[in-house]
Design a protein around this motif. Structure first.
Motif, short mmCIF file in Angstrom:
data_model
loop_
_atom_site.label_atom_id
_atom_site.label_comp_id
_atom_site.label_asym_id
_atom_site.label_seq_id
_atom_site.Cartn_x
_atom_site.Cartn_y
_atom_site.Cartn_z
N SER A 1 -2.35 -0.73 -1.43
CA SER A 1 -1.61 -0.89 -2.69
C SER A 1 -1.12 -2.32 -2.83
O SER A 1 -1.20 -2.91 -3.92
CB SER A 1 -0.43 0.08 -2.73
N GLN A 2 -0.61 -2.86 -1.73
CA GLN A 2 -0.16 -4.26 -1.77
C GLN A 2 -1.34 -5.20 -2.01
O GLN A 2 -1.22 -6.21 -2.71
CB GLN A 2 0.53 -4.62 -0.45
N ASN B 1 -3.91 -4.60 -3.77
CA ASN B 1 -4.23 -4.58 -5.20
C ASN B 1 -3.30 -5.53 -5.97
O ASN B 1 -3.76 -6.29 -6.84
CB ASN B 1 -4.11 -3.15 -5.75
N ALA B 2 -2.01 -5.49 -5.63
CA ALA B 2 -1.06 -6.38 -6.31
C ALA B 2 -1.40 -7.85 -6.05
O ALA B 2 -1.35 -8.68 -6.96
CB ALA B 2 0.36 -6.06 -5.85
N GLU B 3 -1.79 -8.15 -4.81
CA GLU B 3 -2.17 -9.54 -4.48
C GLU B 3 -3.42 -9.97 -5.25
O GLU B 3 -3.52 -11.10 -5.72
CB GLU B 3 -2.47 -9.67 -2.98
N ARG C 1 -4.55 -8.82 -8.13
CA ARG C 1 -4.23 -9.03 -9.56
C ARG C 1 -3.48 -10.35 -9.76
O ARG C 1 -3.60 -10.97 -10.81
CB ARG C 1 -3.38 -7.87 -10.08
N LYS C 2 -2.76 -10.77 -8.73
CA LYS C 2 -1.97 -11.99 -8.84
C LYS C 2 -2.84 -13.24 -8.64
O LYS C 2 -2.64 -14.25 -9.31
CB LYS C 2 -0.88 -11.94 -7.76
N TYR D 1 -11.18 -7.98 -3.08
CA TYR D 1 -10.02 -7.82 -2.20
C TYR D 1 -10.08 -8.80 -1.03
O TYR D 1 -9.06 -9.38 -0.64
CB TYR D 1 -9.93 -6.38 -1.69
N ASP E 1 -3.67 -0.14 -10.71
CA ASP E 1 -2.67 -1.05 -10.16
C ASP E 1 -2.10 -0.43 -8.88
O ASP E 1 -2.54 0.65 -8.45
CB ASP E 1 -1.58 -1.35 -11.19
N SER E 2 -1.16 -1.13 -8.27
CA SER E 2 -0.67 -0.66 -6.97
C SER E 2 0.03 0.69 -7.09
O SER E 2 -0.03 1.50 -6.16
CB SER E 2 0.24 -1.71 -6.34
#
Lengths: 272, 272, 272
Positions: C9-10, C12-14, C16-17, C210, C259-260
């Motif tokens: 999950s983290q 995914n956030a990274e 997207r960032k 990823y 998303d996450s």
């Protein structure tokens, strides 16, 4: 229900049961649709076009589909090698002479393939199949020429079938299939199918799927052509008004739900 | 309604009436979308990239579109041969220098094409067109670089148009078209267009369709760019919240319904 | 929520960032879907396969994805050159040995790539990864063979990971990821994913995204595989009954909304 409608319906049931592996050497414009159409109808697609593996892949497949939509010299030799290997193994070969008549390269390649590979089914529009028949054609790109609209498709299909000992499938407003003896006409389909690229290529791929599951080339050709026609009708009913993008997707949806019952209920096939 | 909006609307009506054959030597990532976008807008696509037929196909077409998205040495020579033949035949050539600035091969190829082929319309993002203009660019793949965001697109478009005697179309948040004299700005479009691959390539293909139907390259470029912008807006309204897959399909739906009335009603074009 | 679910999950956030640029040398069947899947998940795709630029493009990218789905001799050398350059630059390389075991060319190429390029993540079905592991395989085209269904995927993944010092991801009814030490199993996904071409290729591309955003290959592989599994479940819920065309589009829709939070809520990951 007439005999040919019954035969194509049974062919669909056989195809769904046997899930044939279909080897495609095809063009890069519509290849994704061809793979998805094959999966939707219950076959398994494989695309392999390098000379170093084309024959090996043909040998493990149930049918070979050759399509010259984006012809290039690298893959011509692969097509011929795969075709010869398929012939040796007794695997049906379906040939789509996309744009035959449009350039010397296409014309020469069509002739070379027909000389070196024994074709099971030839699928094209009236312009392309007329070229193969040795008739004069006026080609406008990869679409059928209006000037060819008045030809007698049944006579052209029969002539090509006799000349090459194959089944010929000419698709158009009315589709015509002939193996030189039998002649079937199919009145399924929708004009909007001409507004999505690859519906012809997908039809050829579907014929390959049926040919890989069924020994009778005439039935396989009729089944493949009828499948796309019926899917086009269903897609138009579901999504035609939305536009060509949604219609495109709905064709694949319809193919994935197409079974022998739908083919029996919707098939508009007649045998002369 | 201003003059340029009226001109692009009329161009759409002409395109739908004449159904030009558009020859594309393009990339294998977005080629299916380009073919379907051309069909949706009323043109007829043909893809042919082998050196042995590229010139022949160009000669029977109404426009030629060159796109270096997945550049390879085999098709560079085909692009140049097709471009020269199009020049000889007086057929418009639309060029999309995808990723110009990203590698030596791309840079060298862009230069070679511009030296050997007379371009009618050049369509790219600000990074790519700046490279063509001879300006320093910092490229990050095939997307426009943030560092280029502050350039004056109108000045770049005008400089390129004058340098090569062509029309330049720079697409971005605001699109800019210039033939060296006229400058148009187009405020159609939606940011979500950057989340679907090929919207740039499709725009270039649409410019090819308009150029094949209309003698005025400036109007053709504006019409092609405005068509994609308007289709993007409509697609966002219909399917934007569903996600990028549905939005992608809705773009093609919108293009297939795009007519001169929609272009008049929705076009946000201004001429400086 | 367990540790691996939290990690993906983290990741995914990274992703997207950071919006990593992912260089793909892949096949022409599913390349459009790979590009759109990368855009949907928040990465930026670039496809470049000519030997004269493959290394240059790899050098400006955050990850390199090699996929031999439509292998040809021209791009084998490009894959190796890009892989070596990625190794020199410390860029992760994700390898999808599509159809390994199906032809001598594929087998030889897989061996050559593994000899010359240090792979970060290997993603395949049990047949393909078993071939890489040096186990006997019975391959039927590019699909996993039924005969391989009973192998212990975890043991195969672990063996390959140790042999090549990489992370191995074997996708199937239950997906298995191993870096030789850790072993994760993922129970997301839906059988309908096998009815759309390219879901495997898209999974590999997502792993590349990823990996380009996250230093931990094991987490990147698990995140990419879980992303496709979750997207497949959501797509089935939204569009599964409509057919495989709509399901295909819904996969991309789901990826674009992934998303996450969705990954935390839906992820079915366990670490052995």
């Amino acid at each position: 229900m007439n005999a040919i409608t019954k035969e194509v319906s049974q062919a669909n049931a056989e195809l769904r049961k046997t899930a044939p592996l279909v080897h495609n050497i095809t063009n890069y414009v519509t290849v994704n649709d061809c793979a998805n159409a094959l999966l939707a109808i219950g076959a398994s697609p494989i695309m392999a076009d390098d000379l170093l593996e084309a024959g090996d892949i043909a040998a493990i497949s149930s049918a070979l589909v050759l399509n010259i939509g984006t012809l290039n010299r690298r893959t011509i030799s692969s097509m011929i090698a795969a075709g010869k290997r398929a012939n040796e193994c007794g695997i049906p070969v379906v040939f789509d002479p996309v744009g035959a008549g449009a350039s010397k390269l296409r014309n020469d390649t069509v002739k070379e393939i027909l000389e070196q590979v024994k074709i099971t089914v030839l699928r094209g529009n009236i312009s392309e199949v007329s070229f193969v028949a040795g008739l004069d054609v006026t080609t406008r790109g990869v679409d059928a020429s209006a000037a060819d609209g008045n030809r007698d498709a049944a006579a052209v299909a029969k002539a090509v079938a006799e000349k090459f000992g194959c089944t010929a499938a000419i698709t158009g407003a009315v589709d015509v299939i002939s193996d030189g003896k039998r002649i079937a006409k199919i009145r399924n389909g929708h004009p909007m199918l001409s507004k999505v690229t690859g519906t012809g290529c997908m039809t050829t791929a579907l014929v390959g799927a049926y040919a890989g599951a069924n020994r009778d080339a005439f039935v396989a050709a009729a089944a493949g052509v009828a499948s796309m026609g019926i899917a086009g009708e269903i897609a138009y009913e579901k999504a035609g008004r939305l536009g060509t993008g949604s219609f495109h997707i709905a064709i694949l949806d319809a193919l994935s739900h197409l079974d022998s019952a739908v083919m029996k209920a919707r098939g508009k096939l007649d045998e002369a």
